[in-house]
Design an enzyme around this catalytic site. Sequence first.
Site, PDB file in Angstrom:
ATOM      1  N   HIS A 139      43.679  44.414  42.036  1.00 35.70           N
ATOM      2  CA  HIS A 139      45.037  44.890  42.310  1.00 35.70           C
ATOM      3  C   HIS A 139      45.080  46.178  43.143  1.00 35.70           C
ATOM      4  O   HIS A 139      45.521  46.173  44.281  1.00 35.70           O
ATOM      5  CB  HIS A 139      45.779  45.162  40.984  1.00 35.70           C
ATOM      6  CG  HIS A 139      45.735  44.036  39.999  1.00 35.70           C
ATOM      7  ND1 HIS A 139      46.486  42.883  40.128  1.00 35.70           N
ATOM      8  CD2 HIS A 139      45.026  43.890  38.849  1.00 35.70           C
ATOM      9  CE1 HIS A 139      46.241  42.083  39.109  1.00 35.70           C
ATOM     10  NE2 HIS A 139      45.369  42.666  38.306  1.00 35.70           N
TER      11      HIS A 139
HETATM   12  O1  RIB Z   1      49.003  44.768  36.401  1.00 34.92           O
HETATM   13  C1  RIB Z   1      47.896  45.330  37.076  1.00 34.92           C
HETATM   14  C2  RIB Z   1      47.957  46.822  37.036  1.00 34.92           C
HETATM   15  O2  RIB Z   1      47.906  47.272  35.674  1.00 34.92           O
HETATM   16  C3  RIB Z   1      46.749  47.489  37.725  1.00 34.92           C
HETATM   17  O3  RIB Z   1      47.137  48.715  38.273  1.00 34.92           O
HETATM   18  C4  RIB Z   1      45.796  47.705  36.591  1.00 34.92           C
HETATM   19  O4  RIB Z   1      44.899  48.790  36.827  1.00 34.92           O
HETATM   20  C5  RIB Z   1      46.738  48.064  35.476  1.00 34.92           C
HETATM   21  O5  RIB Z   1      47.068  49.444  35.608  1.00 34.92           O
END
Ligand code: RIB
Length: 314
Positions: free
Chosen positions: A244
Site C-alpha cells: 500500500h
Molecule cells: O489499509 C492499509 C493501510 O493500513 C496501510 O497504510 C497499512 O500500513 C495500514 O496502516
Amino acid sequence: MAGARKIIIDTDPGQDDAAAIMLALGSPEEIDVLGITAVAGNVPVALTAKNARIVCDFANRQDVRVFAGCDRPMKRPLVTAEHVHGATGLDGPALFEPETPLQPEHAIDFIIETLRSEEPGSVTLCPLGALTNIATALTRAPDIAPRIREIVMMGGAYFEVGNITPAAEFNIYVDPEAAEIVFKSGIPIVMIPLDLTHKVLTLKARVDRIRALGTRAATALAEMLDFFERFDIAKYGSDGGPLHDPNVIAYLIRPELYGGRMCNVEIETGSELTLGMTVVDWWQVTGRKHNALVLRDVDADGFFALLTGRVARL
Ligand code: RIB
Ligand code: CA
C-alpha cells in the site's frame, strides 16, 4: 537537494510504511524528507515511533528527524492491526534498539512549526496511517491549511470496498473524524485507495529481486514483505499481498505511473455499519464539490522497478 520536493511522512510502521520510508530516503534528488511523524495505527505510537527509527537505521539514515505523535484517535478508542503486522508492527527481520534518536518535540508541534516556517505551499504531507496527527494539527493551527502544498495519502477504498470492515479501509476506519476534517479542509488531496494498492502485489519474483540486492536495507525489506504478505495471501488467495504505502512516494517521484480522476469524497462517521467508509462519487452523480484526486490505475511493474532501484541505493 535543491529542487527536491519537501515532505513530511506521517506514518504507522508497518512493513509497507517501511517500504515507503526507504523509497523516500533512496530518492534524495526528488524527495527531501523534512521529518517523519509517527501516529498510532497498526500498533501503538510508542512502537510506530520506534519502528520509524529502526527503518531509518536500516536505511543508514540516523540523521532523519523522527517525532512521536498522537497515541489515539480524536474521538474513539484506538484500533490496531497486530494480526497483519505482528506484535512489533514490523515483524519479519530481527529488530533492535535503534540509533536514530527520537526527537523531544511532539509531532503536532513539529508539523505546525515546519509549515509556519517553510515557504508557503512548499511542503507536502504524506500520511500513511490514520489521519489523527494531520487533523489535530489543522484543528490546533488552522493557519497552516493554506500553507500545505498537497496531502498525498494512502487510505480509503471504493470499488475494492473495505479491508478492516466490509465497508472501510483501515487508515480511515481508525480515525474517521480525523479523515472528515482532512477531506473537508479544502487542501488539495491525492487519495491512493485499496482500489489501486490491491493491484500492486508483492509477487515472489518482485520480492526476490529486492532480496537479491543483498544490502542491509534490501534484506530487511524482503524479510518484512515475506511476513507482511502472509495475511493477505491467506485472505485473498493472491500471489503476494498488496503493497500500500510506498505508492504515495512513488506517485511523487513518477506520477505518470498512476491514473485517476477528481471526485467528491465524503467520510461516513455516523453509521456503525459503514463507519469509516470513503464514499467516492466516481461516476459524478451527486454534483458535490470535487475534493480529491482519487487514483485507481497503476503501472505495478514500473512501481516495483522504481522501488527496487531506489532501495538499492541505501
Ligand atoms: O489499509 C492499509 C493501510 O493500513 C496501510 O497504510 C497499512 O500500513 C495500514 O496502516
Ligand atoms: Ca500505514
